[in-house]
Design an enzyme around this catalytic site. Structure first.
Site, PDB file in Angstrom:
ATOM      1  N   LYS A  78      -0.808  -5.801   9.435  1.00 25.04           N
ATOM      2  CA  LYS A  78       0.219  -6.180   8.458  1.00 25.04           C
ATOM      3  C   LYS A  78       1.596  -5.789   8.995  1.00 25.04           C
ATOM      4  CE  LYS A  78       1.380  -5.522   3.532  1.00 25.04           C
ATOM      5  NZ  LYS A  78       0.975  -4.909   2.254  1.00 25.04           N
ATOM      6  N   SER A 158       0.752  -7.851  -1.906  1.00 23.48           N
ATOM      7  CA  SER A 158       1.661  -8.214  -0.853  1.00 23.48           C
ATOM      8  C   SER A 158       0.976  -8.497   0.480  1.00 23.48           C
ATOM      9  CB  SER A 158       2.668  -7.069  -0.649  1.00 23.48           C
ATOM     10  OG  SER A 158       1.993  -5.901  -0.185  1.00 23.48           O
ATOM     11  N   SER A 182      -2.081  -4.256  -3.795  1.00 29.43           N
ATOM     12  CA  SER A 182      -1.755  -5.208  -2.715  1.00 29.43           C
ATOM     13  C   SER A 182      -2.817  -5.377  -1.644  1.00 29.43           C
ATOM     14  CB  SER A 182      -0.432  -4.808  -2.046  1.00 29.43           C
ATOM     15  OG  SER A 182       0.639  -5.063  -2.916  1.00 29.43           O
TER      16      SER A 182
END
Length: 495
Positions: A78, A158, A182
């Site tokens: 990420k 997210s 998330s």
């Protein structure tokens, strides 16, 4: 073996050990899949040179017989994790051009274990969002579609890029972070497994901060066994992070017996929300029945302060964000706005932050600054902290009464279309976190497991919440639920 990118971590690891496949072959298969999937916008910084270099080194390690579980396995990282020499922008324009000179502890541990980094994954800006629509790179897109509908769906947020990449088999697994859901919400939206460990289990050092008392890294994988394998590598004490727990990390995979006889599973009555879709209600009841059939005892429990969780979260998280994001000012690194003649440092701050931060980040920074301001600190921030303590105590009381895990839905709906939740009413988007934020406020481990499809053929997930530091037991309960649910659906390839 063809379609090597479709393997999970455990299958690929076993194939590597047997010599049926090499890490280079696995990595090349993933790199090809990534190049064919630009329509998903999941990978935003591709690193094929680093990937192949690490894959060759991993093959040498495996040959020498010195290979931990993650050795040679291609994964995505990420964009919130700092990676040395590779752009690490946290999905924000304000960090344009930022290439750290250091590696985050979690990504370093994965690299040390021989994992292969394929590149950086899309995400909501500074991890603020539930749909991956606030990213400077543009929207990440779910590989799933509703029936014959061509509308693009959100992979959740997210960690939307991570979810999309794992579900579309662009990588074998990915890192995510979870501040209010998330990891778990996107995992539920795309039919994969995502675990948020206990706060302090994984180091936060080198992960761009959103809300420091809530953020926690975790793996996003194709199944529970893979989650156990990757989580073990990601965990561990780190002297560079004062909130990192000095606790031994168990062998999580060894805990996966599937035996949950006599375990007490709590069903919290407060999670029966008004207007909850019948499909989610049914999925929850089916999940409880599956655990009962596996030998667990299902008990009704009460978490009375649940209704205050979202308001408390949306005071605490923005407050911490406004403090953490004060460092992005155009002075030391990242983007700096063009200055006009006669502009001073105040104008530079204002212009840089106005240009560099997107609307959602600006909104949360303003909320956070407001609740921390002199006249409102006690009315909002301190009150929210007290509510947080009560929420934590609710869970402590339930666990003290002998409950081993808590079963809830992961999300209040299946994935929705990009653009369907308009910016006109951000609260609608915030309600997506209704089942997940309590876990972060209490610092507990939580896992989302795919358990079924809705009538439009989209994945739905169930969440299990565990005792603090007992990820092994939580993963085993999830393993039993996964075995009973038998979820094997995959998105049809359209990209």
């Amino acid at each position: 073996m063809s379609d090597l990118n479709k393997l999970g971590l455990a299958e690929a690891r076993d194939a590597l050990r047997k010599g049926d496949v090499t890490s280079v072959e696995l990595t090349e298969s993933c790199l090809t899949a990534i190049d064919d999937a630009d329509a998903l916008n999941a990978f935003v910084h591709k690193t094929p040179e680093i990937a192949l270099e690490r894959a060759k080194a991993a093959d040498a390690r495996i040959k020498a017989g010195d290979a931990p579980s993650m050795c040679g396995l291609p994964i995505g990282i990420k964009d919130l994790f700092c990676t040395k020499g590779v752009p690490s922008q946290a999905g924000s324009k304000i960090l344009d051009g930022f290439k750290p000179e250091y590696e985050s502890t979690v990504s370093q541990q994965l690299a040390d274990a021989g994992a292969v980094m394929l590149g950086k994954l899309n995400m909501d800006e500074f991890a603020m969002g539930s749909s991956n629509e606030t990213s400077t790179y543009g929207n990440a897109v779910s590989p799933w579609r509703r029936g014959n509908d061509d509308a693009q769906l959100t992979p959740g947020g997210s960690s939307g890029g991570s979810a999309s990449a794992v579900a579309a088999d662009l990588c074998l697994a990915a890192t995510g972070t979870d501040t209010g859901g998330s990891i778990r919400q996107p995992a539920a939206f795309v039919g994969i497994t995502g675990i948020k460990p206990t706060y302090g289990r994984c180091s936060r050092w080198g992960i761009v901060a959103f809300a420091s008392s809530l953020d926690q890294a975790g793996p996003m994988t194709k199944n529970v066994r893979d989650a156990a394998i990757m989580l073990e590598t990601m965990c561990g004490h780190d002297a560079k992070d004062s909130t990192s727990a000095e606790l031994a990390v168990p062998n999580f995979e060894a805990k996966l017996t599937g035996d949950i006889k006599g375990k007490k599973i709590g069903i919290p009555k407060e999670y029966r929300m008004e207007g909850m879709p019948a499909e989610i209600e049914k999925l929850w009841a089916d999940g409880a029945a599956m655990l009962k059939d596996a030998g667990a005892e299902i008990v009704d429990i009460s978490l009375p302060h649940t209704k205050y969780a979202l308001p408390a979260y949306y005071v605490i998280a923005p407050a911490e964000a406004s403090s953490n994001l004060a460092r992005y000012d155009g002075v030391r690194y990242g983007r700096r706005a063009q200055m006009a003649q006669g502009d001073g440092i105040t104008e530079m701050y204002e212009k840089t932050r106005a240009e560099g931060f997107g609307h959602e980040v600006q909104r949360r920074v303003m909320i956070g600054t407001y609740v921390l301001s002199a006249g409102f600190y006690d009315a909002y921030y301190n009150r929210a902290r007290k509510v947080r303590t009560l929420i934590k105590k609710d869970f402590e009381d339930v666990f003290a009464a002998g409950v081993d895990a808590i079963l809830t839905p992961a999300t209040p709906s299946a994935s929705f279309g990009l653009g369907e939740m308009t910016e006109a009413d951000p609260v609608q988007m915030y309600l997506n976190d209704v089942f997940t934020v309590t876990v972060n406020l209490a610092g507990l481990p939580g896992i989302s497991i795919p358990a079924g499809l809705d009538k439009q053929g989209l994945p739905l997930g169930l969440q299990l919440i565990g005792r603090p530091w007992d990820e092994g037991d939580l993963l085993n309960t999830a393993y039993a639920l996964e075995s009973a649910a038998g979820f094997v659906a995959k998105p049809g390839k359209w990209w």
